[in-house]
Write an enzyme that holds these catalytic residues in place. Sequence first.
Site, short mmCIF file in Angstrom:
data_model
loop_
_atom_site.label_atom_id
_atom_site.label_comp_id
_atom_site.label_asym_id
_atom_site.label_seq_id
_atom_site.Cartn_x
_atom_site.Cartn_y
_atom_site.Cartn_z
N HIS A 72 -7.52 5.31 -4.14
CA HIS A 72 -7.63 4.01 -3.44
C HIS A 72 -6.76 4.01 -2.19
O HIS A 72 -5.57 3.69 -2.22
CB HIS A 72 -7.20 2.89 -4.40
CG HIS A 72 -7.59 1.53 -3.92
ND1 HIS A 72 -8.14 0.58 -4.74
CD2 HIS A 72 -7.53 0.95 -2.69
CE1 HIS A 72 -8.40 -0.51 -4.05
NE2 HIS A 72 -8.02 -0.31 -2.80
N ARG B 81 -8.69 3.38 7.61
CA ARG B 81 -8.89 2.54 8.80
C ARG B 81 -9.77 3.15 9.89
O ARG B 81 -9.88 2.57 10.97
CB ARG B 81 -7.55 2.14 9.42
CG ARG B 81 -6.57 1.46 8.46
CD ARG B 81 -7.02 0.11 8.01
NE ARG B 81 -5.96 -0.60 7.33
CZ ARG B 81 -6.16 -1.38 6.26
NH1 ARG B 81 -7.37 -1.54 5.76
NH2 ARG B 81 -5.16 -2.01 5.70
N ASP C 236 -14.04 -3.35 -1.78
CA ASP C 236 -12.61 -3.62 -1.92
C ASP C 236 -12.07 -4.49 -0.78
O ASP C 236 -12.37 -4.26 0.39
CB ASP C 236 -11.81 -2.32 -1.96
CG ASP C 236 -10.34 -2.59 -2.14
OD1 ASP C 236 -9.98 -3.19 -3.16
OD2 ASP C 236 -9.55 -2.25 -1.23
N ASP D 213 -3.40 2.15 -3.20
CA ASP D 213 -3.90 1.08 -2.32
C ASP D 213 -3.17 1.12 -0.97
O ASP D 213 -2.82 0.07 -0.41
CB ASP D 213 -3.78 -0.30 -2.98
CG ASP D 213 -4.62 -1.37 -2.27
OD1 ASP D 213 -5.37 -1.02 -1.33
OD2 ASP D 213 -4.52 -2.55 -2.65
O1 DOR Z 1 -3.37 -5.58 -0.05
C1 DOR Z 1 -4.52 -5.25 0.22
N1 DOR Z 1 -4.83 -4.70 1.41
N2 DOR Z 1 -5.49 -5.47 -0.67
C2 DOR Z 1 -6.79 -5.25 -0.39
O2 DOR Z 1 -7.61 -5.44 -1.25
C3 DOR Z 1 -7.20 -4.80 0.95
C4 DOR Z 1 -6.09 -4.08 1.62
C5 DOR Z 1 -6.35 -3.86 3.09
O3 DOR Z 1 -7.41 -3.38 3.45
O4 DOR Z 1 -5.43 -4.09 3.88
#
Ligand code: DOR
Length: 433
Positions: free
Chosen positions: A62, A66, A154, A309
């Site tokens: 995850h 970008r 997501d 994440d």
């Molecule tokens: O904290 C987060 N940032 N949660 C998400 O689901 C998306 C992510 C982001 O793309 O910055």
Amino acid sequence: MSERLLIRGGTVIDPAHGYHGPGDVLVDNGVIAAVGVNLDADGAKVIDAGGFIVAPGFVDMHVHLREPGEEYKEDIASGTRAAAAGGFTSVVCMANTRPPIDTEGLVRFVLERVRQTGVVNVFPVAAITRGLEGKELTEAGSLRAAGAVALSDDGHPVADAELMRAAVQYAAMFGLPVIDHCQDSSLSADGVMHQGYWSTVLGLRGQPGEAEALQVARDVMLARMTGAHIHIAHVSSRHSVELIRRAKEEGLNITAEVTPHHLVLTDAIVNDMGYDTNTKTNPPVREEADRRALREALRDGVIDAVATDHAPHQQDDKLVEYEYAAPGIVGLETAIGLLSTELVEPGWLDWGRLVAAMSWAPARLLGLRRGTLGVGEMADITIIDPAYRWVVDPQRFYSKSRNTPFAGRSLVGRAHMTIVAGHVVMQEGKVLE
Ligand code: DOR
């Protein structure tokens, strides 16, 4: 040309084969040639792994890279270097780029950019719905053919249950899991942190753990109804853990991941750091009972994998009032150190379970031929120095972004070396070009 490497004298942990003990690993021509004790190999370059853990290359399932569209926050070049620095040999990148990865062409674009600029493996996730709008399904079959390994919106919970039913059913026809960002938006409303004691004290709008669990419950029902594989992203609430535990007991095709920040922090951090927006994530870090439930669930295998994440953002997204700040923190370069310091050292987790949750488990649940030290498999290897002491300095990150709440933390344990297909791509914190 790939050289022969003999990684000698380490503690080898290979969850796929149930091995945890002293050993050497021989790499030849980019693949694992042998694993054993006292291996000899003429002409091989010897890497002394004494005192280190030799593990299958870590897979972060995850990550937000970008690219395309927000390359000022991160791109495939910088994101894969951050991954290498953090000990990850593979990352799975999310679809919420600009434009979102919702067509075959965009999946191919990402893979082409990886070929040109990446230093670790990248496996793209494609969107569940066009434009991440939650209205119209993407084409699972052609996305899979182009190289997508899963579908996910997501960042954007899919609210429509019938659409989600169709999505998981189509995805399953093509062997793709669906990764769900679970959040019932009517209940989470505009909450910017966990709803509880600290949101009240700080005067910030909260979102309850139940908002996540409500959608997890729906997904459990859909998994039961369809037999499809649904993976719950970044589980944050103890209520979700309970639902996942019961779904697994029932034998449903539900898997789950947890982030280092949800395992390490509680909502008190928003107070402790004086509303610092580097504490804002979505889902938010929650209270002690949630953190404890997540740790136990990871230990017991109710939660399958650790995923960072990794969500890079620049200062203009973060240096604003808490409610306006972009959620997310960078995670690739701090994950091993945090988990080693906060979970392994105090005895919450042993290295065997942590290595499994960061390599074999995510690879297996995504159907990737990675995360193992089996002979003949790709030589993706992470060597960990569990005793290395360091202090988090965001200025030294390979990531383009510095949004972390862990700046200045003293940690013990880091990735010592990252090897991708038999090539050393990182050594002692330095990414090699
Ligand atoms: O904290 C987060 N940032 N949660 C998400 O689901 C998306 C992510 C982001 O793309 O910055």
